[in-house]
Write an enzyme that holds these catalytic residues in place. Structure first.
Site, short mmCIF file in Angstrom:
data_model
loop_
_atom_site.label_atom_id
_atom_site.label_comp_id
_atom_site.label_asym_id
_atom_site.label_seq_id
_atom_site.Cartn_x
_atom_site.Cartn_y
_atom_site.Cartn_z
N HIS A 166 -27.33 -82.95 -40.53
CA HIS A 166 -26.74 -83.82 -39.19
C HIS A 166 -26.06 -82.27 -38.76
O HIS A 166 -26.24 -81.79 -37.38
CB HIS A 166 -26.36 -84.75 -39.79
N HIS A 213 -22.32 -87.40 -47.00
CA HIS A 213 -22.13 -85.88 -47.04
C HIS A 213 -20.70 -85.98 -48.08
O HIS A 213 -19.54 -86.68 -47.36
CB HIS A 213 -22.07 -85.35 -46.23
#
Length: 399
Positions: A166, A213
């Site tokens: 991302h 993350h």
């Protein structure tokens, strides 16, 4: 340095960021669903966390290309939101880093803004995403552990964490767009730089807020993208001439990505990483092939070699907005129809070829079925977006 890297990988750092933004885990009410006792194994199993994982291998055995390891499981974890501004801001920002955003934004840029820019953005996006996904499969670093992290997404819970694709995609698109437009359009560079920084920062922070993350994953993704852009920038002018390549170019642009998808790193369990990578590579291959078709058959008028700076960007009027919306709506409808038709036909052919029960959805995860049907489907989507949709626009007078 080693201590710094360990601290950036710490799940508690992500949890502290979530708490500061008003996201807290709800107290346990009792036995956990779909995973009681899994929290004790969180330190050993990557991705164990907040939502029910649905990725299981079926059909009595592992899909081709997968090892016999259990996919990460997760229990249903409730959470408490104390700051809804951050909640909706980061959930929206996370959507800006999804593949569905880029697969709609890039065609929109091609149809309504500038095919020259979309051509560059597609190539850079595909390159960055492929390198990021491959790095995940090689490093196999786990995502943040839950607890203490609250995880808000479940689809990618079985994927590995390092780097954040991302963050890579958002950084690549925003700064590639900035670099490609600074000499083509006249606008305040500081404004463009600020918009690129804000866009990429919001997407990066959203990966921490959603608990998907660690800080190191995000920072690593941004740095990898910066390195890729710096290395490839001298060759960007070659992208502008790919459509005038030799007649053998279409063969290479199809065969090479397909081989890369088929020889993807073997995972310890099934995850959507290979399918997502195939989608990205196929869409990029189809779009690039579409650019070549447009040039070879002279379906579109090509700009001159000297690209002048646009002195005055036309203001967004009601008529222009309606035209853009009409072109986008027509294009998306056609793309969805093509996607549905090609996906259905390709699956039927593959099921028949490999003697698979049509209703066996688990069979889609098999290497010899997943890669070909995804590749054929999204290659068709890419060709449709860059060739047939503009032809339909001209036929309907949407120019």
């Amino acid at each position: 340095m080693a201590e710094l890297l360990r601290s950036l990988r710490d799940s508690h750092l992500v949890a502290r960021f979530q708490r500061r933004c008003g996201l807290f885990p709800a107290p346990d009410d009792g036995p956990r669903e779909n995973g009681a006792g899994l929290a004790e194994d969180a330190a050993q199993t990557p991705g164990v966390g907040s939502l029910p994982a649905v990725n299981r291998k079926g059909g009595g055995g592992p899909a081709n290309g997968l090892r016999r390891a259990a996919a990460p499981q997760a229990y249903i974890q409730k959470y408490i939101v104390k700051n809804y501004f951050y909640y909706y801001l980061f959930r929206f920002s996370a959507a800006l880093g999804q593949e569905v955003f880029f697969i709609t934004f890039l065609p929109f840029a091609h149809w309504n803004i500038d095919p020259y820019l979309s051509r560059r953005l597609v190539i850079i996006w595909v390159l960055v995403m492929y390198i990021g996904q491959m790095t995940k499969g090689i490093l196999k670093w786990p995502r943040p552990f839950s607890p203490p992290v609250v995880k808000l997404e479940k689809r990618v819970i079985a994927e590995y964490g390092m780097p954040s694709t991302h963050a890579m995609a958002a950084t690549a698109i925003s700064f590639s767009l900035l670099i490609s437009t600074k000499d083509r359009y006249e606008y305040p560079f500081a404004l463009g730089l600020a918009m690129a920084v804000v866009f990429s920062t919001l997407v990066c922070l959203s990966r921490l807020y959603t608990g998907m993350h660690t800080v190191l994953d995000v920072v690593g993704g941004v740095l990898m993208t910066a390195l890729i852009i710096a290395i490839t920038y001298p060759a960007w002018t070659l992208i502008d001439h790919l459509d005038s390549a030799s007649p053998l170019f279409p063969v290479c642009i199809i065969v090479v990505p397909f081989i890369l998808c088929y020889n993807y790193p073997v995972s310890d369990y099934y995850s959507p990483t290979r399918a997502d990578t195939t989608t990205v590579l196929a869409a990029g291959a189809g779009a690039t092939l579409g650019f070549w078709i447009n040039h070879f058959f002279q379906l579109v008028s090509e700009p001159t070699d000297s690209l002048p700076v646009v002195q005055n960007i036309p203001p967004l009027t009601t008529g222009m907005f309606a035209l853009c919306l009409s072109k986008f709506t027509v294009g998306i409808v056609l793309i969805l129809l093509v996607r549905q038709l090609v996906q259905k036909l390709s699956l039927q052919v593959l099921y028949s070829w490999f003697n698979v029960v049509v209703r066996n959805k688990e069979a889609r995860r098999r290497l010899e079925i997943e890669v070909p049907y995804k590749f054929v489907t999204y290659t068709s989507v890419g060709i449709c977006a860059t060739t047939f949709v503009p032809m339909l626009h001209r036929f309907l007078g949407l120019l």
